[in-house]
Each structure stands twice: as C-alpha cells, then as structure tokens.
Write an enzyme that holds these catalytic residues in place. Structure first.
Site, short mmCIF file in Angstrom:
data_model
loop_
_atom_site.label_atom_id
_atom_site.label_comp_id
_atom_site.label_asym_id
_atom_site.label_seq_id
_atom_site.Cartn_x
_atom_site.Cartn_y
_atom_site.Cartn_z
N GLU A 214 -93.70 -60.81 31.89
CA GLU A 214 -94.43 -61.08 33.12
C GLU A 214 -93.70 -62.11 33.98
O GLU A 214 -93.62 -61.96 35.20
CB GLU A 214 -95.84 -61.60 32.80
CG GLU A 214 -96.67 -60.65 31.97
CD GLU A 214 -96.53 -60.86 30.46
OE1 GLU A 214 -97.48 -60.53 29.75
OE2 GLU A 214 -95.47 -61.33 29.99
N CYS B 128 -99.85 -64.00 28.01
CA CYS B 128 -100.19 -65.24 27.30
C CYS B 128 -100.65 -66.29 28.32
O CYS B 128 -100.57 -66.09 29.53
CB CYS B 128 -98.98 -65.75 26.51
SG CYS B 128 -97.67 -66.45 27.54
#
Length: 132
Positions: free
Chosen positions: A55, A86
C-alpha cells in the site's frame, strides 16, 4: 474501475513482490479520483523494519506522479485471505485520503471482496489538526 478490475490489478503486481522471508506476497492497486491506477507490492528486507508494504509503495508511486486524491484501494495477498492494510499503512493512507476511501480486500474468486472504508479501519485518525 470495477472492484474486480482493481483486485485483478493488485493480484497482478504480487508476482513482483520481494518476499524471501515471509513468503507472503501482497499487491495493492490504488485508484485516483480521475481513474488512474497505481500499483505496489511488498519489498522485504532482512531488517524487517526497513521493509516496504504494498500500500505504501502504491501511495508513493501515485504521489510521485502528482496525485493526491484517491477513490479506492484494493489489497490482495497470495493467500486471498482478505488481508487489510496494517496500522502503519492505514495512517499513510489517512495522510492523503478521506475517511470514505473504499478499501477492497481480496477473498478469492468465489465472490465479492470484503469492503471497508478507511474510516472504519482507522477511527480517530491522527491528522494535521490533531497535531495543532
């Protein structure tokens, strides 16, 4: 772009992941508000704290190319286990995205991905206003 197209883009980039330690490839595909898609994959390092998450790589690529407004993100692991970003990646996304960013998590070919908003995944986000 449809959710399935974005998931496919996240799956496609997994093959470029560098994961010699975890053997857990992750791909991410981030769509800008104007429809452009930037992808990223995880890049592990023997010192795990220096590893880059998929990401983060996608966000960095998009920002590097002048984009700062995003509509949706797809995340896919090799296990198709509906992995979510996360906490560190959620905070990075919050720097550039509103709470309503759609986050699509790949659960495999049997159905639609699990869908969240960034606000659901990261309530009470640390923002510039929080720091003032």
């Amino acid at each position: 772009m449809t959710a399935h197209d974005l998931i496919d883009a996240a799956r496609d980039v997994q093959g470029r992941a560098h994961v010699p330690y975890s053997e857990y490839p992750v791909g991410a595909a981030l769509e800008t508000d104007d429809g452009e898609v930037f992808v990223g994959c995880n890049l592990e390092n023997a010192n795990f704290s220096n590893s880059l998450h998929a990401e983060e790589v996608a966000v960095a690529e998009a920002v590097k190319n002048g984009h700062r407004e995003f509509s949706q993100l797809a995340v896919s692991s090799g296990r198709r286990d509906a992995v979510t970003p996360c906490g560190m990646c959620r905070q990075t996304l919050a720097e550039f995205c509103d709470d309503d960013l759609v986050v699509l998590c790949d659960e495999g070919d049997d159905g639609a991905p699990t869908e969240y908003t960034l606000g659901e995944l990261l309530p009470n986000t640390i923002t510039q206003e929080t720091l003032e």
